[in-house]
Design an enzyme around this catalytic site. Sequence first.
Site, PDB file in Angstrom:
ATOM      1  N   HIS A  84       0.829  -1.206   0.000  1.00 32.44           N
ATOM      2  CA  HIS A  84       0.000   0.000   0.000  1.00 32.44           C
ATOM      3  C   HIS A  84       0.857   1.246   0.000  1.00 32.44           C
ATOM      4  O   HIS A  84       1.890   1.289   0.651  1.00 32.44           O
ATOM      5  CB  HIS A  84      -0.880   0.037   1.259  1.00 32.44           C
ATOM      6  CG  HIS A  84      -1.708  -1.186   1.445  1.00 32.44           C
ATOM      7  ND1 HIS A  84      -1.193  -2.364   1.930  1.00 32.44           N
ATOM      8  CD2 HIS A  84      -3.010  -1.418   1.193  1.00 32.44           C
ATOM      9  CE1 HIS A  84      -2.147  -3.277   1.965  1.00 32.44           C
ATOM     10  NE2 HIS A  84      -3.249  -2.733   1.519  1.00 32.44           N
ATOM     11  N   LYS A  98      -1.796  -8.061  -4.359  1.00 31.88           N
ATOM     12  CA  LYS A  98      -2.656  -6.882  -4.187  1.00 31.88           C
ATOM     13  C   LYS A  98      -1.820  -5.620  -4.007  1.00 31.88           C
ATOM     14  O   LYS A  98      -0.939  -5.579  -3.147  1.00 31.88           O
ATOM     15  CB  LYS A  98      -3.555  -7.092  -2.963  1.00 31.88           C
ATOM     16  CG  LYS A  98      -4.500  -5.951  -2.686  1.00 31.88           C
ATOM     17  CD  LYS A  98      -5.259  -6.207  -1.394  1.00 31.88           C
ATOM     18  CE  LYS A  98      -5.497  -4.878  -0.686  1.00 31.88           C
ATOM     19  NZ  LYS A  98      -5.766  -5.044   0.726  1.00 31.88           N
ATOM     20  N   LYS A 103     -16.131  21.821 -20.486  1.00 30.40           N
ATOM     21  CA  LYS A 103     -16.841  21.765 -21.775  1.00 30.40           C
ATOM     22  C   LYS A 103     -15.999  22.329 -22.927  1.00 30.40           C
ATOM     23  O   LYS A 103     -16.068  21.828 -24.040  1.00 30.40           O
ATOM     24  CB  LYS A 103     -18.185  22.489 -21.670  1.00 30.40           C
ATOM     25  CG  LYS A 103     -19.156  21.759 -20.726  1.00 30.40           C
ATOM     26  CD  LYS A 103     -20.524  22.413 -20.667  1.00 30.40           C
ATOM     27  CE  LYS A 103     -21.386  21.736 -19.604  1.00 30.40           C
ATOM     28  NZ  LYS A 103     -22.736  22.261 -19.535  1.00 30.40           N
ATOM     29  N   ASP A 141     -27.127  20.091 -24.138  1.00 31.05           N
ATOM     30  CA  ASP A 141     -27.852  21.035 -23.270  1.00 31.05           C
ATOM     31  C   ASP A 141     -28.963  21.744 -24.035  1.00 31.05           C
ATOM     32  O   ASP A 141     -30.071  21.902 -23.537  1.00 31.05           O
ATOM     33  CB  ASP A 141     -26.890  22.092 -22.696  1.00 31.05           C
ATOM     34  CG  ASP A 141     -26.076  21.539 -21.530  1.00 31.05           C
ATOM     35  OD1 ASP A 141     -26.565  20.601 -20.860  1.00 31.05           O
ATOM     36  OD2 ASP A 141     -24.959  22.036 -21.298  1.00 31.05           O
TER      37      ASP A 141
HETATM   38  P1  NAP Z   1     -22.873  30.985 -15.189  1.00 32.08           P
HETATM   39  O1  NAP Z   1     -22.170  30.682 -16.450  1.00 32.08           O
HETATM   40  O2  NAP Z   1     -22.096  31.308 -13.967  1.00 32.08           O
HETATM   41  O3  NAP Z   1     -23.864  32.220 -15.496  1.00 32.08           O
HETATM   42  C1  NAP Z   1     -24.674  32.760 -14.503  1.00 32.08           C
HETATM   43  C2  NAP Z   1     -25.525  33.889 -15.074  1.00 32.08           C
HETATM   44  O4  NAP Z   1     -26.380  34.298 -14.033  1.00 32.08           O
HETATM   45  C3  NAP Z   1     -24.714  35.095 -15.501  1.00 32.08           C
HETATM   46  O5  NAP Z   1     -25.307  35.669 -16.626  1.00 32.08           O
HETATM   47  C4  NAP Z   1     -24.813  36.012 -14.282  1.00 32.08           C
HETATM   48  O6  NAP Z   1     -24.801  37.395 -14.637  1.00 32.08           O
HETATM   49  C5  NAP Z   1     -26.178  35.685 -13.772  1.00 32.08           C
HETATM   50  N1  NAP Z   1     -26.255  35.882 -12.318  1.00 32.08           N
HETATM   51  C6  NAP Z   1     -25.536  35.253 -11.375  1.00 32.08           C
HETATM   52  N2  NAP Z   1     -25.886  35.679 -10.163  1.00 32.08           N
HETATM   53  C7  NAP Z   1     -26.860  36.606 -10.342  1.00 32.08           C
HETATM   54  C8  NAP Z   1     -27.618  37.414  -9.462  1.00 32.08           C
HETATM   55  N3  NAP Z   1     -27.446  37.352  -8.152  1.00 32.08           N
HETATM   56  N4  NAP Z   1     -28.547  38.242  -9.988  1.00 32.08           N
HETATM   57  C9  NAP Z   1     -28.718  38.321 -11.328  1.00 32.08           C
HETATM   58  N5  NAP Z   1     -28.013  37.592 -12.218  1.00 32.08           N
HETATM   59  C10 NAP Z   1     -27.100  36.731 -11.727  1.00 32.08           C
HETATM   60  O7  NAP Z   1     -23.833  29.793 -14.761  1.00 32.08           O
HETATM   61  P2  NAP Z   1     -24.525  28.702 -15.736  1.00 32.08           P
HETATM   62  O8  NAP Z   1     -23.596  27.577 -15.935  1.00 32.08           O
HETATM   63  O9  NAP Z   1     -25.076  29.403 -16.905  1.00 32.08           O
HETATM   64  O10 NAP Z   1     -25.691  28.166 -14.807  1.00 32.08           O
HETATM   65  C11 NAP Z   1     -26.841  28.959 -14.529  1.00 32.08           C
HETATM   66  C12 NAP Z   1     -27.925  28.087 -13.935  1.00 32.08           C
HETATM   67  O11 NAP Z   1     -28.323  27.098 -14.876  1.00 32.08           O
HETATM   68  C13 NAP Z   1     -27.456  27.316 -12.699  1.00 32.08           C
HETATM   69  O12 NAP Z   1     -28.343  27.566 -11.659  1.00 32.08           O
HETATM   70  C14 NAP Z   1     -27.519  25.864 -13.086  1.00 32.08           C
HETATM   71  O13 NAP Z   1     -28.012  25.063 -12.036  1.00 32.08           O
HETATM   72  C15 NAP Z   1     -28.521  25.866 -14.223  1.00 32.08           C
HETATM   73  N6  NAP Z   1     -28.271  24.752 -15.169  1.00 32.08           N
HETATM   74  C16 NAP Z   1     -29.210  23.786 -15.233  1.00 32.08           C
HETATM   75  C17 NAP Z   1     -29.043  22.729 -16.110  1.00 32.08           C
HETATM   76  C18 NAP Z   1     -30.096  21.657 -16.169  1.00 32.08           C
HETATM   77  O14 NAP Z   1     -29.851  20.599 -16.754  1.00 32.08           O
HETATM   78  N7  NAP Z   1     -31.277  21.905 -15.644  1.00 32.08           N
HETATM   79  C19 NAP Z   1     -27.903  22.662 -16.931  1.00 32.08           C
HETATM   80  C20 NAP Z   1     -26.948  23.688 -16.844  1.00 32.08           C
HETATM   81  C21 NAP Z   1     -27.155  24.739 -15.952  1.00 32.08           C
HETATM   82  P3  NAP Z   1     -23.453  38.221 -14.965  1.00 32.08           P
HETATM   83  O15 NAP Z   1     -23.231  38.061 -16.440  1.00 32.08           O
HETATM   84  O16 NAP Z   1     -23.787  39.582 -14.565  1.00 32.08           O
HETATM   85  O17 NAP Z   1     -22.368  37.594 -14.127  1.00 32.08           O
END
Ligand code: NAP
Length: 532
Positions: free
Chosen positions: A126, A152, A307, A351
């Site tokens: 180990h 092992k 990604k 997505d």
């Molecule tokens: P991200 O790339 O970090 O983008 C977040 C976005 O939200 C940005 O445009 C940001 O604005 C805005 N934002 C963050 N905090 C905020 C606040 N307090 N008030 C207003 N706007 C705010 O995140 P993401 O990867 O796109 O993910 C966003 C959401 O999508 C997450 O909650 C995630 O769970 C969900 N999601 C779901 C799935 C699914 O399969 N259901 C898949 C992917 C993502 P700024 O440009 O000003 O920073």
Amino acid sequence: MSASHTKITVPVFITPTTDIRVSLQTAAESGADLIELRCDNAPEAAMLEAIRLSPRPVVVTVRAPWEGGQSNRTDDERAALLVTAAQAQPAYLDVELLTLTRLPALQDALAPYCGAGKTQLIVSNHDFEKMPSDLAQRLDRMAALKFADILKVAFMPATVADAVTTLRLSHEGLSRWGKPVVALAMGPKGQISRLLGAKFNQPLTFAALNAKAQSAPGQPTVHEMIERYRFREQRVNTAVCGVIGWPVGHSLSPHVHNAGFRETHFDGVYVPLPIEPSYEEFSAVVDALATCPDMHLRGLSVTIPHKENALRYVRERGGVVEDLAAHIGAVNTIVFPEADADRTLRGLNSDYPGALDALARAMHVAREDLASRRVAVIGAGGAARAIVAGLAHYGATTVIYNRTFENAQSLANEFNGKTGKVVPARLEKLCDSCCDIWINCTPLGMHPKIEGCPVPESVNWGRDTVVFDTVYNPLYTRFLKLAQEKGATVVPGTEMFVGQAVVQYERFTGHAAPVQVFRDVLLHELNARQAS
Ligand code: NAP
């Protein structure tokens, strides 16, 4: 090809206070084939009682502290206990290579009790800090020992690629060393060395009774091995899929895809693959998986932060990146030639079809029918990007509302006119929006800050409005509850998760995905997490 016979071994620590009968019974009922009696500090009488009472064959171990054990016995005391154990003829005795090297007399003392038809000797080594650079030479030394029946090695991997090495060693074991090899990598990065142990024909592996009873870091539970990772059904030809991310331990994709494999009788297993953010680690691990003999790698889901790395990887390896994934600049699905109709390495993005299908299903229309709709997308990050690209592709008119207007502007500039119209707007203008469909692509409302909501209560929604939240934990966010109160059609984020998983499943397996099973498993897991 028949299913593998890898034995699942559950460790039980025998201490002066262990209730031996109860502990052994619980281990046996968990589904264990073997019980490892960890006798590091066990009184001799308790060890012998446990060997005698065990409802399953046992492995007796008296692990020294310098190999991760807890024994405070001297070398001579451990050797004496091992000989006493061997006299009671357990199925297996696990002795460290270093102990046998340091105490040559122990080999002679064990000789009468070990060998064919008697106790099988597992010789082990180990390293809890790293993968030893001389792993193969260590196995050579173990194999040279007269009574070694199983070799092992267990070590801490630097990356998942080291865990792939363990599977190769196990695979080569018999032909290279003339003895079966159990090679295990510890910690989350080593998990596949355990989860795929049956496929790679390891003679035995280790699993914990529950998450608190691990005897080495990264050990899954017996229940997870059997129920989630289909350990009993794995065969040499079983296809492998997985999810890459950092972190990835929270991912629900293994639950969903493995349940799908079970439901559709697809001979596959889907595993978590934690890879740190660099492209170097990403490409090294994916190369190791793709080139490992008999891995039968069919597909990988890719999540944050990889990604863009996935897109670069597919291009650099001469594969095809599908058009919309290339426009979005993000690949969340890699399909390997074994699964692809044209035998090509392929990168795509599931997505946007996942989100669009979720919308279209709720509205009882086809994706193409979104062309006549006006959609408000709130947020301009990664999720918004995929959804805006999809909406534009299908001809919808999209208004991007975002906290940072410049981000909305640059996203709109990229996709405006491909084919639909895309315009940016200031977040303060959201309430004046006259869109039919509203999609939240910000984390507002996500657990644990469930009070968050991107719109005020006064928002002007009616029965014809469709409100979709990409957030899926909680299932019904404040955004969606508000929509329900106003009689709008609501689409929870779980539908997007299910939608993207459906696309991946179909590309990985060539079969229709069991959508309702995906939904049920996802909701069950989310409820279980909320309850814990
Ligand atoms: P991200 O790339 O970090 O983008 C977040 C976005 O939200 C940005 O445009 C940001 O604005 C805005 N934002 C963050 N905090 C905020 C606040 N307090 N008030 C207003 N706007 C705010 O995140 P993401 O990867 O796109 O993910 C966003 C959401 O999508 C997450 O909650 C995630 O769970 C969900 N999601 C779901 C799935 C699914 O399969 N259901 C898949 C992917 C993502 P700024 O440009 O000003 O920073």
